[in-house]
Write a protein that holds these residues in place. Structure first.
Motif, PDB file in Angstrom:
ATOM      1  N   LEU A 103      18.557   3.166  -8.380  1.00 53.36           N
ATOM      2  CA  LEU A 103      19.147   4.361  -7.789  1.00 53.36           C
ATOM      3  C   LEU A 103      18.311   4.867  -6.615  1.00 53.36           C
ATOM      4  O   LEU A 103      18.813   5.597  -5.763  1.00 53.36           O
ATOM      5  N   VAL A 104      17.029   4.492  -6.593  1.00 57.96           N
ATOM      6  CA  VAL A 104      16.150   4.838  -5.481  1.00 57.96           C
ATOM      7  C   VAL A 104      15.270   3.638  -5.179  1.00 57.96           C
ATOM      8  O   VAL A 104      15.144   2.723  -5.992  1.00 57.96           O
ATOM      9  N   HIS A 105      14.674   3.641  -3.996  1.00 53.48           N
ATOM     10  CA  HIS A 105      13.610   2.693  -3.689  1.00 53.48           C
ATOM     11  C   HIS A 105      12.456   3.470  -3.090  1.00 53.48           C
ATOM     12  O   HIS A 105      12.615   4.618  -2.665  1.00 53.48           O
ATOM     13  N   VAL A 106      11.289   2.862  -3.109  1.00 51.80           N
ATOM     14  CA  VAL A 106      10.079   3.553  -2.682  1.00 51.80           C
ATOM     15  C   VAL A 106       9.476   2.824  -1.492  1.00 51.80           C
ATOM     16  O   VAL A 106       9.304   1.601  -1.520  1.00 51.80           O
ATOM     17  N   ASN A 107       9.191   3.578  -0.434  1.00 50.29           N
ATOM     18  CA  ASN A 107       8.473   3.056   0.721  1.00 50.29           C
ATOM     19  C   ASN A 107       7.017   3.444   0.553  1.00 50.29           C
ATOM     20  O   ASN A 107       6.688   4.631   0.556  1.00 50.29           O
ATOM     21  N   ARG A 108       6.184   2.447   0.378  1.00 49.29           N
ATOM     22  CA  ARG A 108       4.770   2.710   0.158  1.00 49.29           C
ATOM     23  C   ARG A 108       4.025   2.776   1.486  1.00 49.29           C
ATOM     24  O   ARG A 108       4.348   2.060   2.421  1.00 49.29           O
ATOM     25  N   PRO A 109       2.982   3.608   1.541  1.00 45.72           N
ATOM     26  CA  PRO A 109       2.190   3.683   2.770  1.00 45.72           C
ATOM     27  C   PRO A 109       1.407   2.387   2.970  1.00 45.72           C
ATOM     28  O   PRO A 109       1.127   1.661   2.028  1.00 45.72           O
ATOM     29  N   VAL A 110       1.070   2.116   4.211  1.00 44.21           N
ATOM     30  CA  VAL A 110       0.276   0.925   4.525  1.00 44.21           C
ATOM     31  C   VAL A 110      -1.161   1.186   4.078  1.00 44.21           C
ATOM     32  O   VAL A 110      -1.748   2.205   4.454  1.00 44.21           O
ATOM     33  N   PRO A 111      -1.735   0.301   3.266  1.00 40.98           N
ATOM     34  CA  PRO A 111      -3.129   0.496   2.848  1.00 40.98           C
ATOM     35  C   PRO A 111      -4.057   0.485   4.064  1.00 40.98           C
ATOM     36  O   PRO A 111      -3.832  -0.259   5.025  1.00 40.98           O
ATOM     37  N   PRO A 112      -5.118   1.300   4.036  1.00 44.01           N
ATOM     38  CA  PRO A 112      -6.036   1.360   5.181  1.00 44.01           C
ATOM     39  C   PRO A 112      -6.624  -0.002   5.554  1.00 44.01           C
ATOM     40  O   PRO A 112      -6.888  -0.255   6.722  1.00 44.01           O
ATOM     41  N   ALA A 113      -6.801  -0.874   4.584  1.00 44.08           N
ATOM     42  CA  ALA A 113      -7.376  -2.187   4.873  1.00 44.08           C
ATOM     43  C   ALA A 113      -6.441  -3.045   5.726  1.00 44.08           C
ATOM     44  O   ALA A 113      -6.880  -3.970   6.392  1.00 44.08           O
ATOM     45  N   PRO A 116      -4.556  -1.953  11.732  1.00 43.59           N
ATOM     46  CA  PRO A 116      -5.335  -2.642  12.768  1.00 43.59           C
ATOM     47  C   PRO A 116      -6.650  -1.909  13.036  1.00 43.59           C
ATOM     48  O   PRO A 116      -6.732  -0.692  12.912  1.00 43.59           O
ATOM     49  N   ASP A 117      -7.652  -2.659  13.424  1.00 45.53           N
ATOM     50  CA  ASP A 117      -8.959  -2.116  13.736  1.00 45.53           C
ATOM     51  C   ASP A 117      -8.857  -1.224  14.976  1.00 45.53           C
ATOM     52  O   ASP A 117      -8.175  -1.555  15.952  1.00 45.53           O
ATOM     53  N   GLU A 118      -9.561  -0.110  14.955  1.00 42.96           N
ATOM     54  CA  GLU A 118      -9.528   0.834  16.066  1.00 42.96           C
ATOM     55  C   GLU A 118     -10.021   0.195  17.366  1.00 42.96           C
ATOM     56  O   GLU A 118      -9.498   0.481  18.451  1.00 42.96           O
ATOM     57  N   ASN A 119     -11.005  -0.679  17.269  1.00 43.89           N
ATOM     58  CA  ASN A 119     -11.537  -1.346  18.476  1.00 43.89           C
ATOM     59  C   ASN A 119     -10.483  -2.239  19.121  1.00 43.89           C
ATOM     60  O   ASN A 119     -10.405  -2.317  20.354  1.00 43.89           O
ATOM     61  N   ILE A 120      -9.682  -2.898  18.316  1.00 42.82           N
ATOM     62  CA  ILE A 120      -8.610  -3.742  18.856  1.00 42.82           C
ATOM     63  C   ILE A 120      -7.599  -2.883  19.597  1.00 42.82           C
ATOM     64  O   ILE A 120      -7.151  -3.238  20.698  1.00 42.82           O
ATOM     65  N   LEU A 121      -7.244  -1.746  19.010  1.00 41.63           N
ATOM     66  CA  LEU A 121      -6.285  -0.848  19.669  1.00 41.63           C
ATOM     67  C   LEU A 121      -6.837  -0.335  20.996  1.00 41.63           C
ATOM     68  O   LEU A 121      -6.103  -0.253  21.989  1.00 41.63           O
ATOM     69  N   ARG A 122      -8.115  -0.007  21.040  1.00 42.48           N
ATOM     70  CA  ARG A 122      -8.722   0.455  22.296  1.00 42.48           C
ATOM     71  C   ARG A 122      -8.707  -0.653  23.345  1.00 42.48           C
ATOM     72  O   ARG A 122      -8.449  -0.403  24.523  1.00 42.48           O
TER      73      ARG A 122
END
Length: 131
Positions: A103-113, A116-122
């Motif tokens: 009757l429902v489904h659950v969207n789970r948050p993305v685990p921090p691990a 993407p690495d912050e340095n890659i985004l920069r």
């Protein structure tokens, strides 16, 4: 004679209303059958065919309330617990039941691990700026 002077012994205040223990809502269970892992920020979304939840006699009133709350806007487990004034553990079991019933489904948050690495985004941002 009791403290209220009427000869009756009240074990709760009349204004408190009915008292139902949380474990009664889950039939004594502390987990759902499928052992769903539900974080506080996991978002519960009603399935399109869940419109007939009110007519399902196997669902408790709390199950129906959860489906109703999530019908208009998806809700997190924490929001559902706050809105229904129920312990998070009870809401997790009830949501797990609803997932099992499809009757429902659950969207789970993305685990921090897995983020993407912050340095890659920069580096990506700097590369885009260089273009």
């Amino acid at each position: 004679m009791s403290a209220d002077g009427q000869g009756t012994n009240h074990w709760f205040d009349d204004e408190a209303g009915p008292v139902v223990r949380p474990y009664a809502m889950t039939r004594g269970r502390t987990t759902s059958a499928a052992q769903h892992r539900l974080d506080l920020i996991a978002v519960v979304v009603t399935e399109p065919h869940a419109d007939e939840a009110e007519a399902d006699v196997t669902l408790s009133p709390e199950h129906v309330d959860i489906v109703g709350l999530c019908r208009g806007t998806p809700q997190s487990v924490a929001e559902l617990a706050a809105e229904l004034d129920l312990p998070v553990g009870v809401v997790r079991v009830l949501v797990g039941d609803l997932v099992d019933s499809e009757l429902v489904h659950v969207n789970r948050p993305v685990p921090p691990a897995e983020l993407p690495d912050e340095n890659i985004l920069r580096d990506v941002i700097n590369g885009l700026r260089a273009l």
